[in-house]
Design a protein around this motif. Structure first.
Motif, PDB file in Angstrom:
ATOM      1  N   ILE A 164     -62.586  11.620 -30.229  1.00 33.52           N
ATOM      2  CA  ILE A 164     -62.922  12.543 -31.275  1.00 33.52           C
ATOM      3  C   ILE A 164     -62.330  14.004 -31.233  1.00 33.52           C
ATOM      4  N   SER A 165     -61.921  14.333 -29.995  1.00 30.95           N
ATOM      5  CA  SER A 165     -61.268  15.772 -29.939  1.00 30.95           C
ATOM      6  C   SER A 165     -60.374  16.324 -31.143  1.00 30.95           C
ATOM      7  N   PRO A 166     -59.385  15.375 -31.161  1.00 25.84           N
ATOM      8  CA  PRO A 166     -58.365  15.881 -32.234  1.00 25.84           C
ATOM      9  C   PRO A 166     -58.834  16.453 -33.751  1.00 25.84           C
ATOM     10  N   ALA A 167     -59.807  15.491 -34.178  1.00 28.71           N
ATOM     11  CA  ALA A 167     -60.250  15.714 -35.488  1.00 28.71           C
ATOM     12  C   ALA A 167     -61.352  17.181 -35.215  1.00 28.71           C
ATOM     13  N   LEU A 168     -61.894  17.056 -34.318  1.00 32.80           N
ATOM     14  CA  LEU A 168     -62.968  17.918 -34.023  1.00 32.80           C
ATOM     15  C   LEU A 168     -62.385  19.418 -33.704  1.00 32.80           C
ATOM     16  N   PHE A 169     -61.491  19.521 -33.094  1.00 30.59           N
ATOM     17  CA  PHE A 169     -60.492  20.731 -32.706  1.00 30.59           C
ATOM     18  C   PHE A 169     -60.113  21.257 -34.043  1.00 30.59           C
ATOM     19  N   LEU A 170     -59.323  20.268 -34.799  1.00 32.35           N
ATOM     20  CA  LEU A 170     -58.805  20.467 -36.162  1.00 32.35           C
ATOM     21  C   LEU A 170     -59.725  21.308 -37.177  1.00 32.35           C
ATOM     22  N   GLN A 171     -61.032  20.659 -37.087  1.00 36.09           N
ATOM     23  CA  GLN A 171     -62.096  21.522 -37.977  1.00 36.09           C
ATOM     24  C   GLN A 171     -62.406  22.856 -37.611  1.00 36.09           C
ATOM     25  N   MET A 172     -62.387  22.893 -36.011  1.00 39.26           N
ATOM     26  CA  MET A 172     -62.837  24.231 -35.447  1.00 39.26           C
ATOM     27  C   MET A 172     -61.680  25.303 -35.209  1.00 39.26           C
ATOM     28  N   ASP A 173     -60.492  24.774 -35.674  1.00 42.58           N
ATOM     29  CA  ASP A 173     -59.395  25.680 -35.506  1.00 42.58           C
ATOM     30  C   ASP A 173     -59.088  25.955 -34.078  1.00 42.58           C
ATOM     31  N   ILE A 174     -59.076  24.993 -33.050  1.00 45.85           N
ATOM     32  CA  ILE A 174     -58.895  25.267 -31.549  1.00 45.85           C
ATOM     33  C   ILE A 174     -57.735  24.445 -31.290  1.00 45.85           C
ATOM     34  N   ASN A 175     -56.936  24.958 -30.644  1.00 45.67           N
ATOM     35  CA  ASN A 175     -55.749  24.105 -29.779  1.00 45.67           C
ATOM     36  C   ASN A 175     -56.421  22.991 -29.138  1.00 45.67           C
ATOM     37  N   PRO A 176     -55.478  21.788 -29.420  1.00 44.45           N
ATOM     38  CA  PRO A 176     -55.643  20.451 -28.610  1.00 44.45           C
ATOM     39  C   PRO A 176     -55.514  20.907 -27.280  1.00 44.45           C
ATOM     40  N   GLU A 177     -54.906  21.774 -26.741  1.00 44.05           N
ATOM     41  CA  GLU A 177     -54.840  22.032 -25.228  1.00 44.05           C
ATOM     42  C   GLU A 177     -55.843  22.385 -24.519  1.00 44.05           C
TER      43      GLU A 177
END
Length: 396
Positions: free
Chosen positions: A115-128
């Motif tokens: 779930i992290s890729p989509a969640l981070f994309l919505q929150m504008d957070i780097n995947p790293e």
């Protein structure tokens, strides 16, 4: 992947060499807390490399290496500590339960990774940024061990100052002169060969079927989720029952027998379904029944030697077997390329022979098991306890 696996396990042997020097020389709790802090620092440093935009080949290579090393070093120290805390009579009941939490952690990790890729994309957070979660988990583990083990009695070990050669010689001397452990060592090497070739064949076939990155990522996530759920059920309800009902020596038959069945299936039916089933079967029995059996058998080793014996059995022998499997499979592939023909069946036959050799080794281990339990190298702890009691009586 064969080259990558060979290099990775060569590094694991190097780390194991360092670990074998220190594992029996320090307080177990302090040692595992130190390991936790080191990995927390490594993941934090890795996140900083991404922040400062280091080359991707460096970042992802280090990420792979660190991830693989933690799966070797942390369990090794953890199970040595666990054997120092629990009595032998408790290990058969508690070790499968403890291992079950390992699978629960994998489920949580798979869910977060999914779930992290989509969640981070919505929150504008780097995947790293997900690397910081690893740092957080290690720090929480540090606090749990620090405060949770304050009132727990841990058996004292005799600390020694020895070089690597002396340390390894002592562990090797124990395994060489206790027949049950010697034959189990031979089985571990052979099983690692078979396991490596089965995994390689699985990757080859599934890569051909799921030929895009998105398809393969989806497939592999589902595969990992399914095997982890099944493993959790096996570890919770089956492994503990088998270790209670069966003699410990007989539980070592499961892995080599099922590995040989998996290879035969791959040879007779070279399709993706059989490849997935064979891979899942081998990994499930390896990570549940076989792992718990090995951990329980190490409980017989005297405390002052358990760490170095564990390092050999959990690190060196499987690593050498994996490296040998990479070499054998690679030689067959190169020979096929030179001859311009597909000779896949040859490395599968090598995997079957390795599994068959492991079965023979386990049979021999079972035959000498009862006699090995009377070996003075295993009885030193009990004899020392009797000596202490005798001296106390004489003093009184």
């Amino acid at each position: 992947i064969l080259v990558v696996l060979f290099i990775d396990y060569a590094l694991i042997v190097g780390i194991g060499s360092l670990n074998s020097i220190i594992i029996d020389k320090f307080n177990r709790v302090k040692l595992i807390r130190g390991v936790i802090l080191v990995f927390a620092a490594l993941f934090l440093a890795l996140r900083l490399l991404f922040f400062f935009k280091a080359p991707n080949w460096l970042n992802y290579s280090l990420m792979y290496i660190i991830s693989e090393q933690q799966f070797v070093v942390f369990p090794l120290v953890f199970w040595v500590l666990a054997n120092d805390i629990f009595k032998m009579s408790q290990t058969k009941r508690l070790f499968p339960l403890i291992s079950g939490w390992n699978f629960a952690g994998k489920l949580v990790g798979i869910a977060i990774a999914a779930i992290s890729p989509a969640l981070f994309l919505q929150m504008d957070i780097n995947p790293e940024e997900i690397l910081l979660l690893n740092v957080f988990v290690y720090l929480v583990s540090y606090l749990v061990l620090t405060f949770g083990l304050r009132n727990v009695e841990i058996r004292k070990t005799v600390t020694k100052t020895e070089d690597l050669k002396t340390t390894l010689n002592e562990g090797w001397d124990f395994i060489k002169n206790v027949p049950a452990y010697k034959f189990l060592m031979m089985a571990l090497v052979a099983l690692a060969v078979a396991d490596t070739i089965i995994e390689f064949r699985f990757l080859v076939i599934t890569d051909q079927v799921f030929d895009t990155q998105a398809m393969y990522q989806t497939f592999f996530s589902i595969y990992r989720l399914g095997t982890t759920l099944v493993a959790l059920g096996l570890q919770t309800f089956v492994t503990s029952y088998l270790l209670k009902k069966m003699a410990l020596k007989n539980t070592f038959y499961f892995f080599p027998i099922l590995a040989s069945v998996a290879v035969i299936g791959m040879i007779l039916t070279p399709g993706v379904g059989i490849a997935i089933g064979a891979m899942a079967l081998v990994k499930l029995v390896r990570d549940t029944i076989h792992e718990s059996s090995r951990a329980s058998l190490l409980g017989f080793v005297p405390e002052e030697r358990r760490g170095r014996v564990s390092t050999l059995m959990e690190t060196y022998f499987p690593s050498f077997g994996t490296m040998l499997g990479c070499v054998l499979a690679g030689m067959v592939i190169l020979a096929g390329e030179v001859a311009n023909t597909d000779i896949t069946i040859l490395y599968l036959l090598l995997a079957f022979l390795a599994a068959l050799f492991a079965i023979i080794s386990v049979v021999r281990m079972a035959r000498v098991y009862d006699g090995s339990m009377l070996n003075w190298r295993l009885k030193r702890r009990q004899r020392r306890a009797h000596t202490v009691l005798f001296n106390k009586i004489m003093d009184d």
